[in-house]
Design a protein around this motif. Structure first.
Motif, PDB file in Angstrom:
ATOM      1  N   PRO A 338       0.795  -1.231   0.000  1.00  0.00           N
ATOM      2  CA  PRO A 338       0.000   0.000   0.000  1.00  0.00           C
ATOM      3  C   PRO A 338       0.828   1.282   0.000  1.00  0.00           C
ATOM      4  N   ALA A 339       2.045   1.224   0.543  1.00  0.00           N
ATOM      5  CA  ALA A 339       2.891   2.419   0.577  1.00  0.00           C
ATOM      6  C   ALA A 339       3.202   2.934  -0.824  1.00  0.00           C
ATOM      7  N   ALA A 340       3.181   2.041  -1.818  1.00  0.00           N
ATOM      8  CA  ALA A 340       3.502   2.437  -3.186  1.00  0.00           C
ATOM      9  C   ALA A 340       2.478   3.393  -3.765  1.00  0.00           C
ATOM     10  N   ILE A 341       1.247   3.371  -3.228  1.00  0.00           N
ATOM     11  CA  ILE A 341       0.215   4.296  -3.701  1.00  0.00           C
ATOM     12  C   ILE A 341      -0.213   5.248  -2.579  1.00  0.00           C
ATOM     13  N   GLY A 342       0.683   5.427  -1.602  1.00  0.00           N
ATOM     14  CA  GLY A 342       0.457   6.430  -0.578  1.00  0.00           C
ATOM     15  C   GLY A 342      -0.553   6.078   0.482  1.00  0.00           C
ATOM     16  N   LYS A 343      -0.813   4.786   0.666  1.00  0.00           N
ATOM     17  CA  LYS A 343      -1.803   4.387   1.661  1.00  0.00           C
ATOM     18  C   LYS A 343      -1.130   3.624   2.794  1.00  0.00           C
ATOM     19  N   PRO A 344      -1.623   3.794   4.028  1.00  0.00           N
ATOM     20  CA  PRO A 344      -1.027   3.075   5.150  1.00  0.00           C
ATOM     21  C   PRO A 344      -1.419   1.606   5.134  1.00  0.00           C
ATOM     22  N   ARG A 345      -0.554   0.795   5.675  1.00  0.00           N
ATOM     23  CA  ARG A 345      -0.878  -0.624   5.780  1.00  0.00           C
ATOM     24  C   ARG A 345      -1.949  -0.801   6.845  1.00  0.00           C
ATOM     25  N   LYS A 346      -2.973  -1.560   6.486  1.00  0.00           N
ATOM     26  CA  LYS A 346      -4.051  -1.780   7.451  1.00  0.00           C
ATOM     27  C   LYS A 346      -3.556  -2.626   8.607  1.00  0.00           C
ATOM     28  N   LYS A 347      -3.889  -2.175   9.803  1.00  0.00           N
ATOM     29  CA  LYS A 347      -3.447  -2.893  10.993  1.00  0.00           C
ATOM     30  C   LYS A 347      -4.164  -4.231  11.091  1.00  0.00           C
ATOM     31  N   ALA A 348      -3.360  -5.251  11.342  1.00  0.00           N
ATOM     32  CA  ALA A 348      -3.942  -6.591  11.480  1.00  0.00           C
ATOM     33  C   ALA A 348      -4.763  -6.674  12.756  1.00  0.00           C
ATOM     34  N   ILE A 349      -5.898  -7.321  12.648  1.00  0.00           N
ATOM     35  CA  ILE A 349      -6.755  -7.485  13.820  1.00  0.00           C
ATOM     36  C   ILE A 349      -6.184  -8.599  14.680  1.00  0.00           C
ATOM     37  N   SER A 350      -5.972  -8.292  15.926  1.00  0.00           N
ATOM     38  CA  SER A 350      -5.361  -9.264  16.826  1.00  0.00           C
ATOM     39  C   SER A 350      -6.283 -10.457  17.034  1.00  0.00           C
ATOM     40  N   ASN A 351      -5.669 -11.635  17.065  1.00  0.00           N
ATOM     41  CA  ASN A 351      -6.432 -12.854  17.309  1.00  0.00           C
ATOM     42  C   ASN A 351      -6.587 -13.137  18.804  1.00  0.00           C
ATOM     43  N   ASP A 352      -5.873 -12.348  19.588  1.00  0.00           N
ATOM     44  CA  ASP A 352      -5.921 -12.551  21.034  1.00  0.00           C
ATOM     45  C   ASP A 352      -7.165 -11.906  21.606  1.00  0.00           C
ATOM     46  N   ILE A 353      -8.143 -12.676  21.900  1.00  0.00           N
ATOM     47  CA  ILE A 353      -9.387 -12.153  22.473  1.00  0.00           C
ATOM     48  C   ILE A 353      -9.412 -12.482  23.948  1.00  0.00           C
ATOM     49  N   LYS A 354      -9.546 -11.427  24.718  1.00  0.00           N
ATOM     50  CA  LYS A 354      -9.523 -11.633  26.176  1.00  0.00           C
ATOM     51  C   LYS A 354     -10.778 -12.414  26.609  1.00  0.00           C
TER      52      LYS A 354
END
Length: 356
Positions: A338-354
């Protein structure tokens, strides 16, 4: 392109950006005729106006400049290198189709042109539309410094009116004396664009709520929008010299500004008439189209398309196809890099669920 107000998407502005990027692509496909003449009269000022309309200097300096480097310069460098590689690979064909010359640039000249970031010296023949990005970066940077450190983020309309007058006066002097030096990073073009950029800031300050569409009744919006567009088209015919913004070619001074302002306001009014998700999507991804639209155009030159540069229906169809291809490529790139087109990398959703 530019900075969104309060990090929110504004539907009518996205519509306007979609119109603007389509006109940019269309202007690079249709090479002659009155319609080509017309879109060239306002499409680049239109983009700078929209950038001013969404400009903000609220962020801290480090955050602002890091963001602008990531959103503007990184894509510029990435696609400059891709364009240079393609240009050198195609050899003499590239010099004739892209540069319209028999002289092929060397690798060193191409790299120098990338860092110099100015179209007029011929060293960006590998992808000339990319001149817009270093120019925009410079204009945003200077505007931020003035707004944050000189005006102290003061939102008084009088300061913006004075800024507009100074920018318009500066351009008038440049035009009067023919002073358009080929400065790096599109500095000269930034000066030419500054009246439209500051006008965008001023218009935003006068809008009661920029998030909402322009507050006019529908019965007034359509005829007024059509009126402005018609005025722009008529006055542009008077400006028979034709406009080439990146080449500092503006023709008749008053006709240039009347046609540009009329085109901008007319298409903004029409952009505020409706919400259309597909159009808004284009407006959100104008950078992808700007970065890549020259690649499909190169491909078209290999095809036996009859008089594509002068045939309006064919040029419109190819422009729509080009936008769609760039959006599709942009969607793929966004998932991979995504950086190649000026967009931030989407944050991965954590699999750790409390556990609850």
């Amino acid at each position: 392109m530019g900075e969104s107000l309060a990090s929110k998407r504004i539907a009518w502005i996205d519509n306007a950006k979609a119109f603007a990027i389509f006109f940019i692509v269309f202007g690079h496909i249709i090479l002659n005729g009155p319609l080509c003449h017309y879109v060239n009269s306002f499409h680049v000022p239109f983009f700078f106006f929209l950038s001013g309309l969404t400009f903000s200097a609220k962020k801290a300096p480090k955050e602002f400049f890091v963001e602008k480097v990531k959103r503007i310069l990184v894509p510029y460098w990435v696609f400059s290198l891709i364009s240079i590689a393609l240009y050198l690979l195609l050899g003499e064909y590239a010099s004739k189709e892209l540069g319209k010359t028999d002289s092929l640039l060397s690798l060193g000249q191409c790299i120098y042109g990338m860092f110099y970031g100015a179209r007029g010296n011929g060293l960006m023949n590998w992808n000339r539309p990319l001149w817009f990005l270093p120019c925009l970066f410079f204009l945003l940077s200077i505007s931020y410094i003035i707004k944050r450190f000189v005006f102290r983020n003061n939102e008084k309309k009088l300061l913006t009116v004075i800024s507009f007058a100074v920018c318009l006066g500066g351009f008038t002097l440049m035009y009067r004396f023919g002073f358009f030096p080929e400065l790096p990073f599109g500095m000269t073009q930034a000066a030419s664009a500054s009246p439209f950029f500051t006008l965008g800031i001023l218009v935003r300050q006068f809008l009661s709520d920029p998030i909402k569409p322009i507050s006019l009744r529908l019965i007034f919006k359509i005829p007024l929008g059509v009126f402005f567009i018609a005025v722009g088209a008529y006055v542009d015919r008077i400006n028979s010299y034709g406009v080439g913004f990146s080449y500092n070619r503006f023709g008749i001074f008053w006709a240039y500004f009347v046609a540009a302002f009329s085109g901008i306001f007319g298409w903004c009014l029409l952009a505020s008439l409706f919400r259309f998700k597909a159009l808004e999507y284009v407006g959100k991804n104008t950078l992808s189209v700007l970065l890549m639209h020259k690649f499909p155009i190169i491909f078209y030159s290999f095809l036996p398309i009859p008089d594509a540069g002068g045939n309006v229906p064919i040029s419109i169809a190819l422009s729509v196809l080009t936008v769609l291809l760039c959006l599709a490529a942009g969607a793929v790139i966004e998932k991979i890099l995504p950086a190649a087109i000026g967009k931030p990398r989407k944050k991965a959703i954590s699999n750790d669920i409390k556990e609850q």
